[in-house]
Design an enzyme around this catalytic site. Structure first.
Site, PDB file in Angstrom:
ATOM      1  N   ASP A  63      -4.390   3.561  -6.558  1.00  0.00           N
ATOM      2  CA  ASP A  63      -3.651   2.768  -7.355  1.00  0.00           C
ATOM      3  C   ASP A  63      -2.522   2.896  -7.584  1.00  0.00           C
ATOM      4  OD1 ASP A  63      -6.341   1.310  -7.816  1.00  0.00           O
ATOM      5  OD2 ASP A  63      -6.585   2.226  -9.797  1.00  0.00           O
ATOM      6  N   GLU A  94     -11.605 -10.303  -2.759  1.00  0.00           N
ATOM      7  CA  GLU A  94     -12.242 -10.880  -1.729  1.00  0.00           C
ATOM      8  C   GLU A  94     -13.845 -10.314  -1.679  1.00  0.00           C
ATOM      9  OE1 GLU A  94      -9.788  -8.535  -1.603  1.00  0.00           O
ATOM     10  OE2 GLU A  94      -9.927  -7.481   0.062  1.00  0.00           O
ATOM     11  N   HIS A 124      -6.064 -16.812   0.747  1.00  0.00           N
ATOM     12  CA  HIS A 124      -6.127 -15.481   1.187  1.00  0.00           C
ATOM     13  C   HIS A 124      -7.156 -14.716   0.676  1.00  0.00           C
ATOM     14  CE1 HIS A 124      -3.716 -11.352   0.798  1.00  0.00           C
ATOM     15  NE2 HIS A 124      -4.511 -11.273   0.176  1.00  0.00           N
ATOM     16  N   GLU A 125      -7.903 -14.895  -0.160  1.00  0.00           N
ATOM     17  CA  GLU A 125      -9.355 -14.360  -0.169  1.00  0.00           C
ATOM     18  C   GLU A 125     -10.245 -14.745   0.937  1.00  0.00           C
ATOM     19  OE1 GLU A 125      -8.975 -11.843  -1.796  1.00  0.00           O
ATOM     20  OE2 GLU A 125      -6.857 -12.531  -3.257  1.00  0.00           O
ATOM     21  N   HIS A 180      -9.391 -12.684   4.145  1.00  0.00           N
ATOM     22  CA  HIS A 180     -10.246 -11.234   3.971  1.00  0.00           C
ATOM     23  C   HIS A 180     -11.576 -11.452   4.614  1.00  0.00           C
ATOM     24  CE1 HIS A 180      -7.392  -8.647   2.061  1.00  0.00           C
ATOM     25  NE2 HIS A 180      -7.048  -9.393   1.095  1.00  0.00           N
ATOM     26  N   GLU A 207      -4.127  -6.103   4.110  1.00  0.00           N
ATOM     27  CA  GLU A 207      -3.372  -7.040   3.460  1.00  0.00           C
ATOM     28  C   GLU A 207      -2.272  -7.692   4.350  1.00  0.00           C
ATOM     29  OE1 GLU A 207      -4.356  -8.220   0.816  1.00  0.00           O
ATOM     30  OE2 GLU A 207      -5.756  -6.580   0.089  1.00  0.00           O
ATOM     31  N   TYR A 258       1.366  -5.738   1.912  1.00  0.00           N
ATOM     32  CA  TYR A 258       1.243  -7.400   2.134  1.00  0.00           C
ATOM     33  C   TYR A 258       2.711  -7.658   3.121  1.00  0.00           C
ATOM     34  CZ  TYR A 258      -1.947  -7.464  -1.639  1.00  0.00           C
ATOM     35  OH  TYR A 258      -3.173  -7.127  -2.274  1.00  0.00           O
TER      36      TYR A 258
HETATM   37  N1  BES Z   1      -7.865  -6.990  -2.147  1.00  0.00           N
HETATM   38  C1  BES Z   1      -6.365  -7.587  -2.860  1.00  0.00           C
HETATM   39  C2  BES Z   1      -6.833  -7.251  -4.628  1.00  0.00           C
HETATM   40  C3  BES Z   1      -6.651  -5.670  -4.644  1.00  0.00           C
HETATM   41  C4  BES Z   1      -6.101  -4.690  -3.740  1.00  0.00           C
HETATM   42  C5  BES Z   1      -7.397  -4.862  -5.499  1.00  0.00           C
HETATM   43  C6  BES Z   1      -5.845  -3.310  -4.014  1.00  0.00           C
HETATM   44  C7  BES Z   1      -7.344  -3.670  -5.821  1.00  0.00           C
HETATM   45  C8  BES Z   1      -6.593  -2.810  -4.940  1.00  0.00           C
HETATM   46  C9  BES Z   1      -6.533  -9.066  -2.963  1.00  0.00           C
HETATM   47  O1  BES Z   1      -7.192  -9.692  -1.915  1.00  0.00           O
HETATM   48  C10 BES Z   1      -5.096  -9.499  -3.139  1.00  0.00           C
HETATM   49  O2  BES Z   1      -4.398  -9.053  -2.382  1.00  0.00           O
HETATM   50  N2  BES Z   1      -4.828 -10.023  -4.086  1.00  0.00           N
HETATM   51  C11 BES Z   1      -3.607 -10.843  -4.431  1.00  0.00           C
HETATM   52  C12 BES Z   1      -3.692 -12.167  -3.927  1.00  0.00           C
HETATM   53  C13 BES Z   1      -2.289 -12.483  -3.288  1.00  0.00           C
HETATM   54  C14 BES Z   1      -1.687 -11.598  -2.385  1.00  0.00           C
HETATM   55  C15 BES Z   1      -2.538 -13.985  -2.676  1.00  0.00           C
HETATM   56  C16 BES Z   1      -3.290 -10.580  -5.872  1.00  0.00           C
HETATM   57  O3  BES Z   1      -4.156 -10.187  -6.598  1.00  0.00           O
HETATM   58  O4  BES Z   1      -2.046 -11.005  -6.185  1.00  0.00           O
HETATM   59 ZN    ZN Z   2      -5.631  -9.367  -0.315  1.00  0.00          ZN
END
Ligand code: BES
Ligand code: ZN
Length: 644
Positions: A375, A271, A295-296, A299, A318, A383
């Site tokens: 990480d 996002e 989703h993005e 955010h 999330e 989520y």
């Molecule tokens: N912000 C996240 C991606 C992220 C989280 C990157 C933690 C690094 C550390 C992004 O908004 C996300 O949740 N992406 C999901 C999409 C989905 C749940 C619709 C993904 O990458 O799968």
């Molecule tokens: Zn997210």
């Protein structure tokens, strides 16, 4: 000003002196794979009389620090890192001669090790002509791009001047002010006037072009992909309008552009303000995976405006965003049952994650990240447990009241950061006269590991056909029933995904027989689907059955894209299998350079292999010889570095 919350993921000290604005000037050097330049920081003396600015850095070379007002050099210490905690990086502390200095300016460069940046050679781009670079800073990689107070609890504005080769275009998580073309270079000027946490700083440079899809939205990508991407994401403006209605507060970031990245982008979406990054694995050709964009977009309120104060409270980013995303998609479909349908899939993911993927402590909603690597604690728990908490509250107070509460929450915490306890207090205050939430078991929800304390009652109407078909195939396998004659031609890919999820569930303890799989392939041809979510689940099903025919398909999948959601579980499944355990390790080692550094780190840890540079293994770019190399590697019997 309020003090920043304690955050052991950061070595900076914003409660002494905080950074309010960053003025960034960098040149992109594709030949050396580095960014070099400077960053000036506008300071706020939070503790009056302080004389030290402490910033986070990782994999950066610091050349000098000056007072930009006078040009006078300032003394600084670039501390060594902490043993076994290299992800935290190295503190840069700058001594100030007086307490009236308004800014400090740091001259520095990134290095090839920088975990925030992936430098792609031309072969790994769609055009295959020019190199490409993109950043990914969440959770704590911004410090490997630019010295900063790298913690979500601190927000600053930024501006940037980026010099790139003249064939290239630069895009950023900001609004473009102007572009200058010189002889051999182009210069892009950017401004992010809304204060943001460091993890939202982002940049991509490559041969890029865009198609406008509305007044405030454009889709960016390499030229050969842009038409397809613009078509796939054409609902973006509709999503955005619905999101504004649900949030009860207009979109504040000016532009909402999308950048469709090369296949090694490690997430589904990110996002970055003004410019969401998305994986090309969303390009299914039928818009069926565009909910990642919803989703993005979500955010833009939950995350970018209302921000988790530390990574312990990541679920507030999330979980709320997952809830918001499902609300947007339900409105797009004009049917609340879609929220329930999507949540059913989410609940399965949560169950699997808690059962198999994460250690107990990472199944808690409120985490205790401490000085561990964020990480490592990343999973679907934030989520889906987060969503389920919000859904449980919504079920008690009623949807209209809960949606009003959401708007109140967004206005209360907009431009601020929030902890789980602040959220709880705000909820309890808002609903103080509501008897239905008096006995809500907050502590178990927040602090207990494992599945949530109550099972949600989702409406299963939209999942019915999929679940029935899964049972039918299960009975083909277990009781020798006839292969079902259901035609999937009119099914949505979400229904197919749901079918495969249900079947994976049924076969958890005992995989399908090869004959059943073969019949399913004949009937549906899942192994050649364009939909990455369907292919992913089918690969999981077939690997569990030790179907040798799936091995080249799964290997091709994990070596032609690097989205961790697919790549990590498939490598793990192959590794666990009898048929391809060695091949999984060998393929990974032969391809470790095609992935984003975060993905390389995570898969290496999943497979318990070392990716130290001294393990000199053949390297190959995407789409080329990766699978062949892996096969050759087995035949030649290379000595591979394996710790397992
Ligand atoms: N912000 C996240 C991606 C992220 C989280 C990157 C933690 C690094 C550390 C992004 O908004 C996300 O949740 N992406 C999901 C999409 C989905 C749940 C619709 C993904 O990458 O799968
Ligand atoms: Zn997210």
């Amino acid at each position: 000003m309020a003090s920043a919350p304690e955050d052991r993921s950061s070595l900076s000290s914003p409660n002494v002196i905080a950074v309010k604005h960053i003025d960034w000037e960098v040149t992109v050097d594709f030949d050396a794979s580095i960014l070099h330049g400077s960053a000036s920081y506008t300071l706020e003396y939070v503790t009056p009389g302080s004389r030290v600015v402490r910033l986070d850095t990782n994999f950066l070379k610091i050349f000098k620090v000056v007072d930009p007002a006078t040009g006078e050099a300032l003394s600084f210490t670039h501390h060594p890192g902490i043993p076994n905690k290299s992800y935290l990086g190295r503190q840069l502390s700058i001594s100030l001669p007086t307490t009236s200095i308004e800014k400090v300016k740091v001259f520095y460069q990134t290095t090839k090790q920088s975990s925030a940046v992936q430098w792609l050679p031309p072969e790994q781009t769609a055009g295959a002509k020019h190199p490409y670079l993109f950043t990914q800073c969440q959770a704590i990689h911004a410090r490997a791009l630019i010295p900063c107070q790298d913690r979500p609890g601190i927000k600053a504005t930024y501006s940037a001047k980026v010099t790139v080769p003249s064939w290239a275009t630069c895009v950023m998580s900001a609004v473009m002010k102007k572009e200058e073309t010189n002889d051999k270079t182009k210069i892009f000027y950017w401004d992010q006037p809304v204060p943001i946490s460091s993890y939202l700083i982002a940049m991509a440079v490559g041969e890029l072009t865009k198609i406008d899809i509305s007044e405030r939205c454009a889709v960016w990508s390499e030229p050969s992909v842009v038409k397809q991407a613009a078509w796939e994401f054409s609902q973006t403006e509709d999503f955005l309008k619905i999101a504004e209605e649900i949030a009860g507060k207009p979109y504040v970031w000016g532009r909402y552009d999308l950048l469709c990245l090369p296949p090694s982008f490690p997430y589904g979406g990110m996002e970055n303000p003004c410019l969401t990054f998305v994986t090309p694995t969303l390009l299914a050709g039928d818009r069926s995976l565009a909910d990642v964009v919803a989703h993005e977009i979500a955010h833009s309120w939950t995350g970018n405006l209302v921000t988790n104060s530390t990574w312990d409270h990541f679920w507030l980013n999330e979980g709320w965003t997952t809830w918001f995303q499902r609300k947007i998609m339900a409105r797009i479909h004009k049917d609340d049952k879609f929220l329930h349908f999507d949540a059913i899939g989410g609940y399965k993911t949560l169950t699997d994650t808690i059962k198999r993927e994460v250690p107990d402590e990472f199944s808690r909603l409120v985490l205790d990240v401490g000085d561990l690597d964020p990480d490592d604690s990343y999973s679907s728990v934030a989520y889906e447990k987060g969503f389920n908490l919000l859904f449980a509250l919504e079920t008690r107070v009623g949807t209209p009241e809960f949606e009003k509460f959401f708007q109140a929450y967004v206005s209360k915490f907009a431009s601020k950061t929030v902890t789980s306890e602040e959220f709880r207090a705000f909820f309890n205050q808002h609903f103080k006269t509501n008897a239905k939430v008096k006995d809500f078991d907050w502590n178990t929800w927040f602090y207990s590991s494992g599945m949530p304390p109550e099972k949600p009652q989702f409406d299963r109407t939209l999942a019915e056909a999929s679940e029935k078909l899964a049972i039918a195939w299960f009975e083909v396998d277990r009781s020798g029933n006839m292969v079902p004659s259901v035609n999937l031609k009119d099914w949505s890919s979400d229904q197919i995904t749901c079918f495969l999820d249900a079947l994976l569930d049924l076969c958890e303890d005992q995989p399908l027989k090869l004959d059943t799989l073969k019949a399913m392939k004949q009937q549906y041809g899942f192994e050649s689907t364009k939909n990455s979510e369907v292919l992913f689940r089918f690969c999981e099903l077939a690997i569990a059955s030790e179907d040798k025919d799936i091995v080249p398909i799964a290997l091709r999948f994990v070596t032609t894209q690097g989205r961790m959601k697919f790549t990590r579980p498939l490598y793990k499944a192959l590794f666990r299998s009898k048929m391809a355990s060695d091949l999984a390790v060998e393929t990974f080692l032969a391809n470790k350079h095609i992935y984003h550094p975060i993905c390389t780190k995570m898969v290496a840890s999943d497979l318990s292999v070392s990716v130290e540079e001294k393990a000199s293994i053949l390297e190959s770019p995407y789409f080329k010889v990766s699978v062949v190399v892996a096969a050759v590697a087995v035949v030649a019997g290379f000595v591979l570095m394996r710790k397992r």
